[in-house]
Design an enzyme around this catalytic site. Sequence first.
Site, short mmCIF file in Angstrom:
data_model
loop_
_atom_site.label_atom_id
_atom_site.label_comp_id
_atom_site.label_asym_id
_atom_site.label_seq_id
_atom_site.Cartn_x
_atom_site.Cartn_y
_atom_site.Cartn_z
N TYR A 155 -37.92 -86.92 -42.83
CA TYR A 155 -39.12 -88.47 -42.45
C TYR A 155 -39.83 -88.04 -44.07
O TYR A 155 -39.70 -89.36 -44.65
CB TYR A 155 -40.02 -87.94 -41.46
CG TYR A 155 -40.61 -89.27 -41.44
CD1 TYR A 155 -40.46 -90.63 -41.34
CD2 TYR A 155 -42.23 -88.97 -41.65
CE1 TYR A 155 -41.58 -91.48 -41.05
CE2 TYR A 155 -42.74 -90.28 -41.67
CZ TYR A 155 -42.95 -91.23 -41.39
OH TYR A 155 -44.00 -91.86 -41.20
N LYS A 159 -39.47 -90.88 -47.11
CA LYS A 159 -41.37 -91.48 -47.50
C LYS A 159 -41.40 -91.42 -49.32
O LYS A 159 -42.19 -92.61 -49.09
CB LYS A 159 -41.64 -91.24 -46.50
CG LYS A 159 -42.02 -91.91 -45.38
CD LYS A 159 -41.75 -93.65 -45.22
CE LYS A 159 -41.57 -93.44 -44.20
NZ LYS A 159 -41.46 -95.04 -43.40
N1 LIG Z 1 -48.20 -94.26 -37.78
C1 LIG Z 1 -49.01 -94.11 -38.11
O1 LIG Z 1 -49.37 -93.14 -38.23
C2 LIG Z 1 -47.52 -94.75 -39.95
C3 LIG Z 1 -47.63 -93.03 -40.36
C4 LIG Z 1 -47.29 -93.22 -41.55
C5 LIG Z 1 -45.85 -94.48 -42.20
N2 LIG Z 1 -45.74 -95.11 -40.97
C6 LIG Z 1 -45.20 -95.54 -41.25
O2 LIG Z 1 -45.47 -96.97 -40.54
C7 LIG Z 1 -44.17 -98.22 -40.33
C8 LIG Z 1 -44.65 -98.52 -38.87
O3 LIG Z 1 -45.30 -97.36 -38.21
P1 LIG Z 1 -45.41 -97.74 -37.00
O4 LIG Z 1 -45.88 -96.48 -36.33
O5 LIG Z 1 -46.26 -98.98 -36.32
O6 LIG Z 1 -43.70 -97.66 -35.74
P2 LIG Z 1 -43.34 -98.14 -33.90
O7 LIG Z 1 -42.32 -97.56 -34.30
O8 LIG Z 1 -44.51 -98.00 -33.54
O9 LIG Z 1 -42.59 -98.97 -34.60
C9 LIG Z 1 -41.75 -99.57 -35.06
C10 LIG Z 1 -41.27 -100.69 -35.23
O10 LIG Z 1 -39.39 -100.70 -35.58
C11 LIG Z 1 -38.53 -101.31 -35.21
N3 LIG Z 1 -37.63 -100.57 -35.19
C12 LIG Z 1 -37.01 -98.83 -35.53
N4 LIG Z 1 -35.54 -99.00 -36.24
C13 LIG Z 1 -35.23 -100.56 -36.55
C14 LIG Z 1 -34.37 -100.19 -36.80
N5 LIG Z 1 -32.75 -99.77 -37.35
N6 LIG Z 1 -34.30 -101.71 -37.42
C15 LIG Z 1 -35.01 -102.32 -36.95
N7 LIG Z 1 -36.43 -101.86 -36.63
C16 LIG Z 1 -36.22 -101.42 -35.71
C17 LIG Z 1 -38.62 -100.38 -33.52
O11 LIG Z 1 -37.95 -101.32 -32.80
C18 LIG Z 1 -40.25 -101.11 -33.51
O12 LIG Z 1 -40.66 -102.24 -32.89
C19 LIG Z 1 -43.50 -96.95 -40.38
O13 LIG Z 1 -42.18 -96.93 -41.39
C20 LIG Z 1 -43.75 -95.76 -40.30
O14 LIG Z 1 -42.62 -94.73 -40.74
C21 LIG Z 1 -46.89 -95.09 -39.67
#
Ligand SMILES: NC(=O)c1ccc[n+]([C@@H]2O[C@H](COP(=O)([O-])OP(=O)(O)OC[C@H]3O[C@@H](n4cnc5c(N)ncnc54)[C@H](O)[C@@H]3O)[C@@H](O)[C@H]2O)c1
Length: 250
Positions: A155, A159
């Site tokens: 991961y 990133k």
């Molecule tokens: N939540 C956090 O604390 C956090 C922190 C840092 C970065 N991020 C980043 O922010 C972004 C969103 O995170 P989140 O927590 O809302 O995630 P989440 O898991 O709640 O939602 C992710 C969405 O992406 C979709 N998805 C997964 N694989 C896919 C694919 N191959 N093709 C299309 N869609 C796909 C899933 O179905 C889901 O609806 C991500 O890139 C994550 O790495 C999140």
Amino acid sequence: MDLGLLERVVIISGAGRGIGRVTALTFAQEGARVVVCDVDLEAAQQVVGEIEAAGGAGMASRCDVRDESQVQSVVNEAIARFGRVDVMVNNAGISKDVSLLKMTEEQWDWVMDVNVKGSFHFCRAVLPSMRENKWGRIINLSSRSMFGNPGQTNYTASKMAIIGFTRSLSLEQARHGITVNSVAPGFVETEGMKGLEIYPRLREMALAKNPVGFLGEPKDIAGMITFLASEQARYVTGTNVLVTGGRFSS
Ligand SMILES: NC(=O)c1ccc[n+]([C@@H]2O[C@H](COP(=O)([O-])OP(=O)(O)OC[C@H]3O[C@@H](n4cnc5c(N)ncnc54)[C@H](O)[C@@H]3O)[C@@H](O)[C@H]2O)c1
């Protein structure tokens, strides 16, 4: 402040839930037309239902960002329906956390393919439309985890890769009216986070280490993404914005 997003055409990957969903609703509130793309079509349709119920315009699309032809189809559909693509938010992201010696090649590839190759596919697919209109905004999702977290070599690598990808692409596109930036959220409570086995421990640790004393919500990330997509952000490109409540290291 008017962000100038009225009738802008926006594609958001992974927008069926979490940060992507709230970002889609925020763009729609600003009058943008939002293509809600997710591997989970039902979730994407529900978000479009919310957008339309509030009087906005949206379109749901099923797409696995790892698959170039599916990505191209989403972009073709968006252009057929709304005429062009102005903003691309590469939000779809996953984690498969395990220490390196226990990590399988499949876990490595899955994370790299969704988190990095997905952005590669979408950027290549949307750039011709943005170049034609001499205007575009690309926002890629990185993470505070880029600074390193045990159990997240895949991961973290993905990133960090997003940051290098963003910088190089921003330089390639700067003369074409297209900005490319990344946003690195800190801990944000989403469905994805809550689904992790280590969620309770992660939450406790994130709260204890967070300088502002509270955890971020999807709206905090959506606010930064919509700003980077705005007219006001035209002089911001190639940068990574930490949205972490002041926390930057592990
Ligand atoms: N939540 C956090 O604390 C956090 C922190 C840092 C970065 N991020 C980043 O922010 C972004 C969103 O995170 P989140 O927590 O809302 O995630 P989440 O898991 O709640 O939602 C992710 C969405 O992406 C979709 N998805 C997964 N694989 C896919 C694919 N191959 N093709 C299309 N869609 C796909 C899933 O179905 C889901 O609806 C991500 O890139 C994550 O790495 C999140």
